[in-house]
Motif scaffolding. Sequence first.
Motif, PDB file in Angstrom:
ATOM      1  N   LEU A  47       0.976  -1.211  -0.039  1.00 48.48           N
ATOM      2  CA  LEU A  47       0.224   0.054   0.179  1.00 48.48           C
ATOM      3  C   LEU A  47       0.732   1.150  -0.049  1.00 48.48           C
ATOM      4  O   LEU A  47       0.555   2.272  -0.531  1.00 48.48           O
ATOM      5  CB  LEU A  47      -1.025  -0.074   1.162  1.00 48.48           C
ATOM      6  N   ASP A  48       2.091   1.193   0.751  1.00 50.48           N
ATOM      7  CA  ASP A  48       2.849   2.568   0.688  1.00 50.48           C
ATOM      8  C   ASP A  48       3.343   2.615  -0.682  1.00 50.48           C
ATOM      9  O   ASP A  48       3.468   3.801  -0.916  1.00 50.48           O
ATOM     10  CB  ASP A  48       3.999   2.205   1.718  1.00 50.48           C
ATOM     11  N   TYR A  49       3.919   1.569  -1.181  1.00 50.96           N
ATOM     12  CA  TYR A  49       4.405   1.711  -2.579  1.00 50.96           C
ATOM     13  C   TYR A  49       3.439   2.207  -3.627  1.00 50.96           C
ATOM     14  O   TYR A  49       3.824   2.836  -4.542  1.00 50.96           O
ATOM     15  CB  TYR A  49       5.007   0.435  -3.216  1.00 50.96           C
ATOM     16  N   LEU A  50       2.159   1.661  -3.415  1.00 48.15           N
ATOM     17  CA  LEU A  50       1.015   2.172  -4.266  1.00 48.15           C
ATOM     18  C   LEU A  50       1.021   3.669  -4.110  1.00 48.15           C
ATOM     19  O   LEU A  50       0.564   4.162  -5.162  1.00 48.15           O
ATOM     20  CB  LEU A  50      -0.279   1.438  -4.062  1.00 48.15           C
ATOM     21  N   VAL A  51       0.752   4.051  -2.756  1.00 45.20           N
ATOM     22  CA  VAL A  51       0.707   5.487  -2.818  1.00 45.20           C
ATOM     23  C   VAL A  51       2.052   6.385  -3.230  1.00 45.20           C
ATOM     24  O   VAL A  51       1.685   7.413  -3.875  1.00 45.20           O
ATOM     25  CB  VAL A  51       0.406   5.931  -1.024  1.00 45.20           C
ATOM     26  N   GLU A  52       2.933   5.732  -3.214  1.00 45.54           N
ATOM     27  CA  GLU A  52       4.176   6.554  -3.459  1.00 45.54           C
ATOM     28  C   GLU A  52       4.002   6.553  -5.024  1.00 45.54           C
ATOM     29  O   GLU A  52       4.387   7.654  -5.736  1.00 45.54           O
ATOM     30  CB  GLU A  52       5.361   5.752  -2.944  1.00 45.54           C
ATOM     31  N   ASP A  53       3.683   5.512  -5.776  1.00 41.18           N
ATOM     32  CA  ASP A  53       3.787   5.446  -7.140  1.00 41.18           C
ATOM     33  C   ASP A  53       2.505   6.394  -7.543  1.00 41.18           C
ATOM     34  O   ASP A  53       2.817   7.211  -8.732  1.00 41.18           O
ATOM     35  CB  ASP A  53       3.494   4.034  -7.561  1.00 41.18           C
ATOM     36  N   LEU A  54       1.509   6.610  -7.073  1.00 37.01           N
ATOM     37  CA  LEU A  54       0.338   7.343  -7.373  1.00 37.01           C
ATOM     38  C   LEU A  54       0.782   8.830  -7.306  1.00 37.01           C
ATOM     39  O   LEU A  54       0.648   9.690  -8.165  1.00 37.01           O
ATOM     40  CB  LEU A  54      -0.776   7.167  -6.700  1.00 37.01           C
ATOM     41  N   THR A  55       1.410   9.154  -6.089  1.00 35.92           N
ATOM     42  CA  THR A  55       2.160  10.444  -5.881  1.00 35.92           C
ATOM     43  C   THR A  55       3.097  10.767  -6.927  1.00 35.92           C
ATOM     44  O   THR A  55       3.034  11.985  -7.526  1.00 35.92           O
ATOM     45  CB  THR A  55       2.889  10.788  -4.365  1.00 35.92           C
TER      46      THR A  55
END
Length: 115
Positions: A47-55
């Motif tokens: 989830l952290d990677y997903l949020v970072e990727d979306l950012t």
Amino acid sequence: MVQSTNINDTGITILIVVGCVALFFLLFALIYMIIAYRKIGIVAKKLDYLVEDLTYKSEILTPTVDAIAKIANFIDLFESLINQNTDALKHYVSKNKETTTKFIGKLKDIIGKDK
């Protein structure tokens, strides 16, 4: 008296069996919690990677959105100028037919390439 010792032996045996079953369930619950917490950690990391990727992607898309907004503003301005100065535009087009047809041809080419 012999019978009373049998009851105590039976009670102790039952207590030992119940204790073993409780210990088994406790170990099972402990192993299950360890596995569950590991899976929760993995999901949290993803989830952290997903949020970072979306950012990151939103930071990349911001200039594109800004450019599209500016182009839309220019198109609105151009449309309002055409609506206000229809007579002047008709006069310009009638005087410069060759330039106008070249411009329209270039626009058609650009639109055709984008498809």
